[in-house]
Design a protein around this motif. Structure first.
Motif, PDB file in Angstrom:
ATOM      1  N   THR C 173       0.827  -1.200   0.000  1.00  0.00           N
ATOM      2  CA  THR C 173       0.000   0.000   0.000  1.00  0.00           C
ATOM      3  C   THR C 173       0.865   1.256   0.000  1.00  0.00           C
ATOM      4  OG1 THR C 173      -1.764  -1.132   1.164  1.00  0.00           O
ATOM      5  CG2 THR C 173      -1.760   1.260   1.282  1.00  0.00           C
ATOM      6  N   ASN C 174       1.859   1.283   0.887  1.00  0.00           N
ATOM      7  CA  ASN C 174       2.734   2.453   0.939  1.00  0.00           C
ATOM      8  C   ASN C 174       3.479   2.637  -0.370  1.00  0.00           C
ATOM      9  OD1 ASN C 174       1.973   3.160   3.448  1.00  0.00           O
ATOM     10  ND2 ASN C 174       3.675   2.112   4.501  1.00  0.00           N
ATOM     11  N   ARG C 175       3.905   1.519  -0.959  1.00  0.00           N
ATOM     12  CA  ARG C 175       4.630   1.615  -2.221  1.00  0.00           C
ATOM     13  C   ARG C 175       3.760   2.198  -3.317  1.00  0.00           C
ATOM     14  NH1 ARG C 175       7.566  -3.601  -2.877  1.00  0.00           N
ATOM     15  NH2 ARG C 175       6.761  -3.855  -4.965  1.00  0.00           N
ATOM     16  N   GLU C 197      -7.507   4.549   2.942  1.00  0.00           N
ATOM     17  CA  GLU C 197      -6.255   4.706   3.686  1.00  0.00           C
ATOM     18  C   GLU C 197      -6.125   6.143   4.182  1.00  0.00           C
ATOM     19  OE1 GLU C 197      -4.359   2.159   4.314  1.00  0.00           O
ATOM     20  OE2 GLU C 197      -5.502   0.781   3.051  1.00  0.00           O
ATOM     21  N   ALA C 200      -2.521   7.858   4.371  1.00  0.00           N
ATOM     22  CA  ALA C 200      -1.940   8.082   3.048  1.00  0.00           C
ATOM     23  C   ALA C 200      -2.662   9.220   2.337  1.00  0.00           C
ATOM     24  CB  ALA C 200      -2.018   6.806   2.229  1.00  0.00           C
TER      25      ALA C 200
END
Lengths: 255, 256, 243
Positions: C173-175, C197, C200
């Motif tokens: 997800t972060n990527r 999210e 984010a």
């Protein structure tokens, strides 16, 4: 009544898609390589199936006719001559049409239907490829090429199977069976015309069902079923209409 | 060349596998049918559904089959002025052959295809596994009621279909050939025997059995998601059509 | 700029969208949030003209999307990159051709230019090794990255992302969000991002719109949103942080 209403909506939807496809064809023709690949696919997928089914049909038809002729006239020498025109103008194109509806129609509906429910068609539209241009057009042209070819193959298979079965069952001499006297140009024209019409219409009907698919695998199943039913019914209805018109054109005198 | 041979071989193996799987499936169904514990509710539901689903389409098909038979014999009838035998020629070909064949193909397209779609959806969404986890035999619960309903309904529909075909035949020969309905009916009633009628009904029952077994088999044997369901339906109607023609041939041969 | 003006969408007697109005200024990113079934995906599809509203108007820059026919819409869609919720990858071609697809369809680049662009995008999303694979052989995270590459291969000034990290693990997800930020920065793209999210989104977006049952329940700057007393919004943010 709901069945009639459904048939009416379906016919209107198919007519609209047919018009859209024609319009798209006038705008730009799809690449020949794509069309040939599709036509090859349609033909390739159906040829074995049509050889088997039409072969059996020819055997059944000649057996029934011969059996009937034997009982009534005591003479089976004209079976081949009598069954060929029926095969060429009616049973050949119609059964080939039904088989293509079953084999290819379900395939097209399943393919396009699953593309719709997985949003691939939306993604196509985002990429500037409309579903009519990208999916329907090449398949219709492919049907137009492949179905008349399959009509020839299927009718030939039925005729050959008839030769074999009359020889086995009634000891008809193959040379007697091969008798083209009762087959006219008009019969060939009627058969070819039907094959062309079915070749255009079956892909359109199947694509129409596929494009209407909604909701997951259940939707794809529904679209596929609807494609067979609508395409088969269209084949039967048009067989009657074209047959009746051809009968009228020949002046009804069978000449 | 070797590629073509390889593909032919692969095709033959796939065909043999399908036929074998179908035979094994049939055996399982037959074994389950020997000690029938039919779910009464599911059976009634299936009978109703199969009937409702197929009646309009079978009636339409039969109506058109009757009309087509007349249109196609029309030329010869006019040529030989054989107006008195239209009813007979019609009855013989439609009741014995064209009727059951077209009705069978349409039944397969409507009911068989739908059945495969439904069962394969149940399979890919793991509903069939859920049944088995609940100690319910899918063959007994899902397949038997379907086989029974399709055979019964196909037989009934063949009889109803014949009536519709007759209407189509009479109307068309009256409108197109100018044959008086009574003349048509008399030649029909005089020459068309109970054997012709029974012949067609027996075929229809056999087609019903074949369609039900084939459509259930392909439904439960599905692999993959949405596209798998589409493919299962495709294989199911193709295999049904082949079995209809093959059965038709052998039944014609045996019953003469 | 993207602007919705009193958009209403009714299907089978249900008001799926009810008088929805908001706008995203050029170069800004909007977080579109709300519970499942609130109508977020519908908004994205309205913006690129995949569906049509029953009333109200939709603008993309100076084009009124809601009034264009399919042919003219094509010109608008060329400026949009759409990341579909369920990937919508083409299963009839491999990964590389999926990414190349829009460029090939439009046909204004040479084959060499297309493959150069595709290569660059695929290396950006770290999928160079998968170029010749079929999409069915990919994991969920890889599919999302292919989808992202396909949506941005033509450097669109507008990006629509429908839940780009649904069902992915936190690392992936972060990527994905980092990639999104990078790709967006390259074209200073205007964007609408649908996601759950919260953290984010807070970093990626300038504005936030909360949809509740087809209606706009909150519309404001992201910087104000954290302090907002709006119950729906607070519930959303607090639940997100608690996760």
């Amino acid at each position: 009544m709901s069945a009639l209403r459904f048939a009416w909506d379906e016919a209107r939807g198919v007519a609209r898609l047919l018009a859209d496809t024609a319009q798209a064809l006038l705008r730009a023709r799809p690449p020949a390589a794509v069309v040939w690949a599709q036509a090859f696919d349609v033909g390739n997928r159906s040829v074995f199936f049509i050889l088997v089914t039409l072969g059996f049909l020819g055997a059944i038809l000649n057996f029934q006719t011969g059996f009937q002729a034997q009982r009534i006239f005591g003479d089976t020498s004209l079976i081949g001559a009598a069954t060929l025109p029926i095969l060429v103008r009616q049973l050949g194109p119609t059964l080939v049409g039904l088989m293509v509806a079953i084999r290819v129609g379900t395939g097209i509906a399943a393919e396009i239907g699953s593309m719709v429910v997985t949003e691939q068609v939306d993604a196509l539209r985002m990429c500037g490829a409309g579903p009519v241009d990208y999916l329907v057009k090449p398949r219709v042209l492919a049907g137009l090429i492949a179905v008349p070819a399959l009509w020839v193959i299927g009718t030939g298979a039925a005729w050959m199977a008839g030769l074999w079965v009359t020889h086995l069952a009634f000891q008809t001499n193959p040379a007697t069976y091969v008798n083209l006297d009762l087959t006219r140009g008009a019969d060939i024209a009627e058969g070819l015309f039907k094959a062309v019409v079915f070749g255009i219409l079956i892909p359109v009907i199947a694509a129409h069902s596929g494009l209407q698919a909604r909701g997951g695998s259940e939707g794809v199943g529904r679209a596929t079923t609807q494609a067979v039913v609508s395409a088969s019914l269209a084949v039967i209805v048009l067989d009657l209409l074209i047959g009746a018109v051809a009968f009228g054109l020949r002046g009804g005198a069978g000449a | 060349m070797s590629d073509a041979v390889a593909r032919l071989g692969a095709g033959a193996i796939a065909l043999a596998e399908t036929v074998g799987a179908l035979a094994m499936f049939t055996t399982r169904v037959a074994r389950a049918a020997l000690r029938p514990r039919l779910d009464r509710f599911e059976t009634w539901r299936m009978l109703y559904r199969v009937g409702v689903e197929s009646l309009p389409i079978v009636a339409t098909t039969a109506l058109f089959a009757g009309a087509i038979a007349v249109v196609q014999t029309g030329a010869n009838v006019v040529k030989f002025r054989a107006y008195e035998v239209v009813g007979w020629a019609f009855g013989f070909s439609v009741f014995r052959e064209i009727g059951p064949l077209l009705v069978g193909l349409m039944f397969s397209g409507r009911v068989g295809a739908n059945n495969t779609a439904q069962l394969s959806t149940m399979q890919v969404t793991e509903q069939v596994d859920a049944l088995r986890a609940l100690a319910i035999d899918p063959i007994e619960y899902l397949v038997l009621p379907r086989v029974l309903s399709m055979v019964l309904m196909m037989t009934t529909l063949a009889v109803i279909g014949n009536a519709f075909a007759l209407v189509g035949g009479i109307a068309t020969s009256w409108a197109m050939l100018g044959v008086d309905p009574w003349v048509f009916w008399n030649s029909f009633a005089e020459y068309v025997t109970l054997t012709d009628f029974a012949n067609g009904v027996i075929k229809a029952a056999a087609f019903g059995l074949a369609i039900s077994l084939v459509s259930c088999h392909f439904g439960l044997a599905v692999r993959g998601g949405a596209l798998g369901v589409g493919r299962a339906v495709n294989s199911s109607v193709v295999a049904s059509a082949i079995s209809i023609f093959v059965l038709d041939y052998f039944i014609t041969w045996i019953l003469k | 700029m993207i602007r919705l003006d009193g958009v209403t969408l009714v299907r089978d007697g249900v008001r799926l969208l009810d008088d929805v109005s908001f706008s995203v200024p050029t170069g800004q990113a909007l977080a579109l949030i709300g519970a499942g079934g609130a109508g977020k995906s519908l908004v994205l599809k309205l913006v690129c003209g995949l569906i049509r509203a029953d009333s109200g108007r939709v603008f993309v820059d100076e084009d009124e999307v809601s009034a264009l026919d399919e042919v003219r819409l094509m010109a608008v869609r060329r400026r949009i990159g759409m990341v579909f919720q369920n990937y919508a990858l083409f299963d009839f071609v491999d990964v590389g051709e999926n990414v190349a697809f829009p460029l090939r369809q439009w046909g204004d680049l040479s084959a060499a230019e297309i493959s150069a662009r595709v290569e660059r995008r695929l290396s950006q999303v770290n999928l160079t090794d998968a170029t010749r694979k079929l999409t069915s052989a990919l994991s969920g995270g890889m599919k999302k990255r292919v989808c992202l590459a396909r949506a941005t291969v033509h450097d669109p000034p507008i990006m629509l992302c429908d839940d780009p990290t649904a069902g992915l693990d936190p690392v992936t997800t972060n990527r994905i969000f980092a990639l999104l930020a990078q790709l967006r920065a390259e074209n200073t793209a205007t964007a609408i991002i649908v996601s759950h999210e919260v953290e984010a989104l807070r970093q990626a977006c300038d504005r936030v719109v909360l949809l509740e049952r087809g209606r706009v329940a909150y519309d404001g700057a992201m910087s104000d949103a954290a302090q907002s007393e709006h119950t729906g919004l607070r519930a959303f943010f607090e639940a997100g942080v608690a996760l």
